[in-house]
Write a protein that holds these residues in place. Sequence first.
Motif, mmCIF file in Angstrom:
data_model
loop_
_atom_site.group_PDB
_atom_site.id
_atom_site.type_symbol
_atom_site.label_atom_id
_atom_site.label_comp_id
_atom_site.label_asym_id
_atom_site.label_seq_id
_atom_site.Cartn_x
_atom_site.Cartn_y
_atom_site.Cartn_z
ATOM 1 N N LYS A 117 7.206 41.358 40.810
ATOM 2 C CA LYS A 117 7.698 42.626 41.349
ATOM 3 C C LYS A 117 8.559 42.377 42.580
ATOM 4 O O LYS A 117 8.494 41.322 43.208
ATOM 5 C CB LYS A 117 6.534 43.548 41.697
ATOM 6 N N GLU A 118 9.349 43.383 42.914
ATOM 7 C CA GLU A 118 10.174 43.295 44.115
ATOM 8 C C GLU A 118 9.325 43.505 45.371
ATOM 9 O O GLU A 118 8.264 44.128 45.312
ATOM 10 C CB GLU A 118 11.295 44.338 44.051
ATOM 11 N N ARG A 119 9.841 43.007 46.478
ATOM 12 C CA ARG A 119 9.162 43.226 47.749
ATOM 13 C C ARG A 119 9.200 44.718 48.073
ATOM 14 O O ARG A 119 10.245 45.355 47.949
ATOM 15 C CB ARG A 119 9.850 42.417 48.848
ATOM 16 N N GLU A 120 8.074 45.264 48.496
ATOM 17 C CA GLU A 120 8.018 46.683 48.777
ATOM 18 C C GLU A 120 7.482 46.954 50.175
ATOM 19 O O GLU A 120 6.684 46.199 50.716
ATOM 20 C CB GLU A 120 7.152 47.422 47.745
ATOM 21 N N GLN A 172 4.618 41.758 48.263
ATOM 22 C CA GLN A 172 5.265 41.407 47.000
ATOM 23 C C GLN A 172 4.230 40.881 46.032
ATOM 24 O O GLN A 172 3.571 39.868 46.295
ATOM 25 C CB GLN A 172 6.365 40.376 47.220
ATOM 26 N N ASP A 220 13.461 49.809 54.935
ATOM 27 C CA ASP A 220 14.404 48.984 54.173
ATOM 28 C C ASP A 220 14.270 47.526 54.592
ATOM 29 O O ASP A 220 14.586 47.187 55.745
ATOM 30 C CB ASP A 220 15.826 49.471 54.436
#
Length: 122
Positions: A43-46, A39, A105
């Motif tokens: 930004k979003e966790r990827e 992360q 996910d």
Amino acid sequence: QVQLVESGGGLVQAGDSLRLSCAASGRTFRTYAMGWFRQAPGKEREFVATISWTSSTYYADSAKGRFTISRDNAKKTVYLQMNSLKPEDTAVYYCAADGGKYSSDPGEYDYWGQGTQVTVSS
């Protein structure tokens, strides 16, 4: 219950390598799929990479060819070898454990570590 502790982050220059480690507690480590996520600020966790309990692996496109995920069940540790690092790899890196099938996910993961900072300067 699984507890995860990441280590190995730091400040490096573009093109350098780092190896992250994630040490796990719990007797059932070998049955968990393990993942690495990151992360960046704002930004979003990827998803980065994941490895099943049978050591099948899957990578994000951004990690393919540069990063390698592996696990040592005897040491209850999962690793992320990162080569040819780029400034855009700068983020907090988290490892996670999934009691089910390995997945990209983050919602599928049951346990998370506290994260380790990786900073890549240009």
